[in-house]
Each structure stands twice: as structure tokens, then as C-alpha cells.
Write a protein that holds these residues in place. Structure first.
Motif, PDB file in Angstrom:
ATOM      1  N   SER A   1       0.806  -1.224   0.000  1.00 46.72           N
ATOM      2  CA  SER A   1       0.000   0.000   0.000  1.00 46.72           C
ATOM      3  C   SER A   1       0.837   1.272   0.000  1.00 46.72           C
ATOM      4  N   GLY A   2       2.138   1.150   0.129  1.00 50.28           N
ATOM      5  CA  GLY A   2       2.979   2.337   0.129  1.00 50.28           C
ATOM      6  C   GLY A   2       4.446   1.998   0.008  1.00 50.28           C
ATOM      7  N   CYS A   3       5.247   3.035  -0.255  1.00 46.93           N
ATOM      8  CA  CYS A   3       6.698   2.880  -0.325  1.00 46.93           C
ATOM      9  C   CYS A   3       7.333   4.258  -0.195  1.00 46.93           C
ATOM     10  N   GLU A   4       8.646   4.270  -0.033  1.00 44.14           N
ATOM     11  CA  GLU A   4       9.358   5.543  -0.005  1.00 44.14           C
ATOM     12  C   GLU A   4      10.675   5.381  -0.744  1.00 44.14           C
ATOM     13  N   THR A   5      11.112   6.460  -1.372  1.00 43.84           N
ATOM     14  CA  THR A   5      12.362   6.439  -2.116  1.00 43.84           C
ATOM     15  C   THR A   5      13.525   6.773  -1.193  1.00 43.84           C
ATOM     16  N   ALA A   6      14.700   6.591  -1.699  1.00 51.70           N
ATOM     17  CA  ALA A   6      15.893   7.119  -1.032  1.00 51.70           C
ATOM     18  C   ALA A   6      15.865   8.634  -1.203  1.00 51.70           C
ATOM     19  N   ALA A   7      16.675   9.312  -0.435  1.00 46.94           N
ATOM     20  CA  ALA A   7      16.739  10.781  -0.522  1.00 46.94           C
ATOM     21  C   ALA A   7      17.655  11.205  -1.666  1.00 46.94           C
TER      22      ALA A   7
END
Length: 112
Positions: A37-43
Motif C-alpha cells: 500500500s505504500g513505499c518511499e524512495t531514497a533521498a
């Protein structure tokens, strides 16, 4: 002994210069694909005060996303989109991460 120290210093400076100039100029980019349902990238760092965000979702499915300044935790942009969406964000000068939530599996997000 001094000649050896000078030679070592010249070698280090030269090697550092070669390493820096040998790398091509290229904007940093990070992506993620939603497994559930979600994810996040590296900065990634802002380049010249601009970052680009791209979101792709399966047809007619909404996806909530936000861009977060990882240095101070501030949310600089938040939206709900569907389909293919691209956005340019200006006036930024830090490191940023893209976070996707409430998105359908296989939605993707890219920040550069």
C-alpha cells in the motif's frame, strides 16, 4: 623524508582530482514500487533549486504522496493523484524523499 611526504600529497591531490572529474555530471534519482500500500524512495539532493516528482498508478486508482525534506522533516508538497502525474517543485535546496501511501500495488514513484 620530506620529498616522500610531498610526493604522497601530490599523488593524493591528483588522484582526488581524477576521481572527481572522471564521474559524469548527472542528476540523482530514486524510485520505489508499491509492494502493498505504500513505499518511499531514497533521498536525493535538489539540483539548482528544483526537484521533479513522477507518479504512475494502475488505471483509475488514487495514490497519496508527499515530498519530505529529510534534513528538517518538513513536508513540502502533498497530493492525491491517479494515472500518470508529473510535477516540478522549485525553491528547494536540501535533500528530499518521496513517500507514497494508500496506493495500489505496482504504483511507482520517482524523484529526481
Amino acid at each position: 623524508m620530506r620529498k616522500l611526504q610531498r610526493a604522497a600529497a601530490v599523488l593524493l591531490v591528483t588522484a582526488g582530482t581524477v576521481a572527481v572529474t572522471a564521474q559524469p555530471a548527472q542528476a540523482a534519482m530514486a524510485s520505489c514500487v508499491v509492494p502493498w500500500s505504500g513505499c518511499e524512495t531514497a533521498a536525493v539532493p535538489a539540483e539548482d533549486g528544483v526537484i521533479w516528482v513522477g507518479i504512475t498508478t494502475p488505471a483509475f486508482n488514487l495514490c497519496d504522496w508527499r515530498v519530505k525534506d529529510i534534513m528538517n522533516g518538513a513536508i513540502i508538497r502533498t497530493r492525491t493523484t491517479m494515472g500518470d502525474w508529473g510535477e516540478r517543485i522549485t525553491g528547494v535546496h536540501s535533500w528530499y524523499r518521496l513517500e507514497l501511501t494508500n496506493c495500489r500495488t505496482s504504483s511507482t514513484g520517482t524523484i529526481r
